[in-house]
Motif scaffolding. Sequence first.
Motif, short mmCIF file in Angstrom:
data_model
loop_
_atom_site.label_atom_id
_atom_site.label_comp_id
_atom_site.label_asym_id
_atom_site.label_seq_id
_atom_site.Cartn_x
_atom_site.Cartn_y
_atom_site.Cartn_z
N UNK A 89 0.88 -1.11 -0.05
CA UNK A 89 0.12 -0.14 0.06
C UNK A 89 0.81 1.37 0.13
N UNK A 90 2.04 1.16 0.48
CA UNK A 90 2.79 2.47 0.96
C UNK A 90 3.66 2.62 -0.62
N UNK A 91 3.94 1.62 -1.00
CA UNK A 91 4.50 1.77 -2.28
C UNK A 91 3.69 2.09 -3.53
N UNK A 92 2.47 1.72 -3.38
CA UNK A 92 1.46 2.35 -4.30
C UNK A 92 1.18 3.68 -4.18
N UNK A 93 1.11 4.14 -3.06
CA UNK A 93 0.99 5.57 -2.71
C UNK A 93 2.11 6.43 -3.00
N UNK A 94 3.45 5.91 -2.86
CA UNK A 94 4.68 6.40 -3.33
C UNK A 94 4.50 6.73 -4.82
N UNK A 95 4.27 5.53 -5.64
CA UNK A 95 4.05 5.69 -7.00
C UNK A 95 3.18 6.80 -7.42
N UNK A 96 1.86 6.85 -6.80
CA UNK A 96 0.99 7.55 -7.47
C UNK A 96 1.37 9.18 -7.00
#
Length: 257
Positions: A89-96
């Motif tokens: 989840x943190x990775x997705x939000x970093x990407x976005x």
Amino acid sequence: MKLHEKVIGSGPTHVVFLHGLFGQGKNFGGIANDISDIATSHLVDLPNHGRSPWTETFSLDNQADAVADWIADAFDAPVALVGHSLGGKLGMRIALRRGELLDRLMVVDISPARNVSAAEFVNLVAALRQLNLDEVTSRSYADEALTELIPTDRIRRFLLQNLRHKGDSWSWLPNLDLLGDHLHDVGGWPRIEGVYDGPVLWVNGGRSPYVQPEHLAPMRELFPRVLQLTLKNASHWVHSDDPDAFVTVVRHFLTEL
């Protein structure tokens, strides 16, 4: 915030591994050893976990920002990121939100959605809070004391990796109170704008309830270049349930995607 990391390997590709709730970076040690010829793996303890600093507040975005700031400070070029569960989840939000930091993203058994299965942690955290640390004399004592409340050996011993012995006292490595008070936030997915147009590999466990068919549409909306792969013999802990297959997938992610 200077996050704790363990570095394994000397391959040309830098890959950051982010663990799940109540995990530690070292959980990916075996995987990192098996890809050490092609990657330099950075096994990170998330904020409020392991040996990384604690924060006073918790949201997915302030935790993601802490990791993103660490990546920006630590690397001169975009990195590959592998995130499992909360780390995913943190990775997705970093990407976005800060996609320029990432070259590619691998999301392991989690979705951009509220995860009802995260509710199981409510009882686990309650059990850990009931353990009187002043009475603990050994890890085996703690294991026995928690057996009735957490009867599954694998889960109980995974959680007890977070029990630290220093001098004559025992304490929890993770910020148990903060994380326990924000399990609703851990399991959530606040609305977010934007699209990450880099390559994304979405790896799910075939025996896990965390990823559901209705999650595919929001995943594709946010990550249009996503490829989905299911390891049918794995539960939520994909990398420990089927490590050989997981290593093969990570190698493909780093060299072919």
